[in-house]
Design an enzyme around this catalytic site. Sequence first.
Site, PDB file in Angstrom:
ATOM      1  N   HIS A   1       0.871  -1.179   0.000  1.00  9.92           N
ATOM      2  CA  HIS A   1       0.000   0.000   0.000  1.00  9.92           C
ATOM      3  C   HIS A   1       0.905   1.225   0.000  1.00  9.92           C
ATOM      4  CE1 HIS A   1      -3.573  -2.442   0.642  1.00  9.92           C
ATOM      5  NE2 HIS A   1      -2.863  -3.134   1.520  1.00  9.92           N
ATOM      6  N   LEU A   2       1.083   1.801  -1.173  1.00  8.03           N
ATOM      7  CA  LEU A   2       2.004   2.938  -1.287  1.00  8.03           C
ATOM      8  C   LEU A   2       1.302   4.271  -1.044  1.00  8.03           C
ATOM      9  CD1 LEU A   2       4.277   1.741  -4.233  1.00  8.03           C
ATOM     10  CD2 LEU A   2       4.525   1.357  -1.778  1.00  8.03           C
ATOM     11  N   ARG A   3      -0.008   4.238  -0.858  1.00 11.16           N
ATOM     12  CA  ARG A   3      -0.788   5.378  -0.345  1.00 11.16           C
ATOM     13  C   ARG A   3      -0.879   6.584  -1.264  1.00 11.16           C
ATOM     14  NH1 ARG A   3      -3.229   2.029   2.818  1.00 11.16           N
ATOM     15  NH2 ARG A   3      -2.371   1.666   4.883  1.00 11.16           N
TER      16      ARG A   3
ATOM     17  N   ASN B   1      -6.027   0.352  -3.458  1.00 11.74           N
ATOM     18  CA  ASN B   1      -6.961   1.039  -2.544  1.00 11.74           C
ATOM     19  C   ASN B   1      -6.455   2.403  -2.106  1.00 11.74           C
ATOM     20  OD1 ASN B   1      -4.940   0.038  -0.880  1.00 11.74           O
ATOM     21  ND2 ASN B   1      -6.313  -0.214   0.871  1.00 11.74           N
TER      22      ASN B   1
ATOM     23  N   HIS C   1      -9.273 -10.212  -1.292  1.00  9.74           N
ATOM     24  CA  HIS C   1      -9.161 -10.074   0.166  1.00  9.74           C
ATOM     25  C   HIS C   1     -10.334 -10.845   0.745  1.00  9.74           C
ATOM     26  CE1 HIS C   1      -8.707  -7.377   3.941  1.00  9.74           C
ATOM     27  NE2 HIS C   1      -9.697  -8.209   4.194  1.00  9.74           N
TER      28      HIS C   1
ATOM     29  N   HIS D   1      -3.065 -12.436   1.359  1.00 11.31           N
ATOM     30  CA  HIS D   1      -2.820 -12.580   2.808  1.00 11.31           C
ATOM     31  C   HIS D   1      -3.673 -13.637   3.522  1.00 11.31           C
ATOM     32  CE1 HIS D   1      -6.218  -9.896   2.792  1.00 11.31           C
ATOM     33  NE2 HIS D   1      -5.534  -8.788   2.711  1.00 11.31           N
TER      34      HIS D   1
ATOM     35  N   ASP E   1       1.867  -6.853   2.412  1.00 11.96           N
ATOM     36  CA  ASP E   1       0.716  -6.069   2.881  1.00 11.96           C
ATOM     37  C   ASP E   1       1.211  -4.839   3.643  1.00 11.96           C
ATOM     38  OD1 ASP E   1      -1.851  -5.207   3.242  1.00 11.96           O
ATOM     39  OD2 ASP E   1      -2.445  -6.808   4.623  1.00 11.96           O
TER      40      ASP E   1
ATOM     41  N   HIS F   1       0.773   3.885   8.188  1.00 13.38           N
ATOM     42  CA  HIS F   1      -0.195   4.817   8.784  1.00 13.38           C
ATOM     43  C   HIS F   1       0.588   5.833   9.587  1.00 13.38           C
ATOM     44  CE1 HIS F   1      -3.802   2.592   7.768  1.00 13.38           C
ATOM     45  NE2 HIS F   1      -3.247   1.479   8.221  1.00 13.38           N
TER      46      HIS F   1
END
Lengths: 437, 328
Positions: free
Chosen positions: A62-64, A94, A178, A231, A304, A308
């Site tokens: 998740h590279l955001r 996402n 997922h 996952h 994964d 944050h």
Amino acid sequence: MSDVLVRGGLVVGVDGAERVDVLVRDGVLADRGPSLDAPAGARVVEAGDCWIGPGFVDLHAHLREPGAEAAETIESGARAAAIGGYSLVVAMANTEPAIDSAALVEYVLSRGSRACVEVAVTGAITVGRRGESLAPMAEMAALGVRLFSDDGVGVQDPAVMRRAMLYAGALGVRLGEHCEDERLVAGGSMNEGVLSSRLGLVGRPAMAEELMVLRDIELARWTGAAIHFLHLSTARSLAMVASARREGLDVTSEVAPHHFTLDESACADFDPLFKVHPPLRRAEDVAALREALVRGEVDAVATDHAPHPPESKDLPFDEAPAGVLGLEHAASLTYEALGSEECDPRRFFDLLSRGPARVARVRPEDPRPRHGGHGGALRVGDDANLVVFDPGARWVVDRDELHGRSRNTPYHGRAMRGRVRATIARGVLVVDDGELT
Amino acid sequence: MIDSLRGQNLLDLGDLSREAIVEVLDVAESFVEVNRRTVKKVPALKGRVVASLFFEESTRTRLSFETAAKRLSADVLSLAVASSSVKKGESLRDTIATIDALGIDAVVLRHRSSGAARQVSRYVPHVRVINAGDGLHQHPTQGLLDAFTVRAALSERRGVPAASTGADLFDGLRVLIVGDIMHSRVARSDVDAYTALGAQVHLCAPATLLPTEVATWPVSIEEDFDEALAWADVVGLLRLQHERGSGVFVPSTAEYTLTHGLTLDRARRLKPDALILHPGPMNRGVELDSRVADLPASLVTRQVASGVPVRMAVLFLSVAGTTKEERR
């Protein structure tokens, strides 16, 4: 782009390993053999006692970016990936907005082209990841997207998933699921079981994952689609997937390092650093995951990686977002799970590079509309994506010495064995002696 | 395992040994007398500051804690969440840091999230933290005051001072807890208190309101409430929240009353000396009949009265005898 000579390491191929030098020139593996001479101006990586293998491939980062750049950017995530030995990361869809159109795919790939390792992207299965209408998978596939996922949540509606499978099957792309039934996990923040019952935390039952794994195996059998299980965290999930694979269905799977190194007891003090979805499971599940890794019953270790910022993670357990960092620790944790000194180097590179590359279809021999080859056999002429891993290294995780933008590692203070010494991505030495160049 | 609450946080009753619980009950007995005086005050916590932080609605627990703190002569800082910066998005950590900066010795915390008190105890390790209810997890002082109330009632019946009985009166006592166990922090603390003291705890609830993996709890499960009436020494009723009784966890509150309500008819079948507890607020007509609530066997108002000496004991043990300087 200067030449790089990797000297004295054990080069781990597909069929065996041999101690040879490797020369990288102009983005390809130009030569391999005993005692190569270093060309003038070449960078030399001394790799005695190290394993040389294809650069790691992360299917699940998740590279955001776009949307949550305070947590991570493609550029910062790529730096963490390089430190972790990855030459390719597949950015999960996402983001905000979700990667559900060609324009957004182009955006991520364009940002990725300036990053220090190669960046591929997962497209969303449904528009906005809302689980309702199909995203334009064909236009994204035309840009080289080979894996699609609504990760963060699974596609809840079986009719939508059936349609997605039929559509994706015709395009020759793979769907990543997922697996958690959102109704069964509603309000839940840790594994449902003895501990959640005592702690008064609403649980996310293993059954919520397993029912969806079962559903998707059956849908894949029905539609003939290729599916990748993200996952997986329970013993039964792994058993079902292994069984489907024996039947010959085109199913692949990944496990995340936190699921094979930590169990639910980590949540006993309500520290939200240990909150992930799917949740940390029972010790029996952790043991089953480790066995599956050793036996080669999963295709990939995938991080994964879920950054944050501290202000969002430091909340009451039930309110905190789920997710932990993974890119910088995954190789060491995989080495540990495979038995450290007992670790079979071929299995190690299968799980971290060749397996995930097969799932992402970025092997040198695959058609590649966009990406270079990863997860190869290290033959002369292959794209030079390599990692130098020192199995004898010992180190301690320090959250203040991480290379991404966030600090939410559950491993702060943990003693690790084995460490990435050098990473070569697209022919460039991006990490040398454990540091970014 | 904590063997004495002196200088310790009270986060989870499961952390306390039998000795620690008996010590709280005995100290609480000594404070009962204070509450009967004209001047209801002792100087035990004079000069100490107790912050009362209720992030969730509460009337009786908050009043009870603040009364207890004042009777110990502590200064009470009371944060009204509705008018606080919490509403403006301030985090729990920042709120605690702000209150701590004013100089406090203890925090009494009520929060909707399980584990919030444990987290706060990490934010301010030099401050004593008393959990006044966290999510579905624990309500330790309720567990203590329920045990205190039962011990007081049983010792009176025997004509002996409660403080002389230790945990003896709980030996073999059959305690039946009825209702929404799954969503009840009171149930978790009651089970911890009663089992630590040596009672046999039995749970009775519709299967949908029993906690997951309840077989691992140190209790027996009673499927038939009516059968259990014949032998229960103590019946602890729990509140059925209306959102659980509208077709979600049980078909209706009426059906719940039918299967698990303590109706007048059921109350008549209890042993003559059985005790009835309810932590309040009661849904009269749902988990118990209004007339049952007012029977002599009902200890509901005594539970409320016990709250003050028990919370005085908890604050006294936890806060007195330690200074911030010693802790730092």
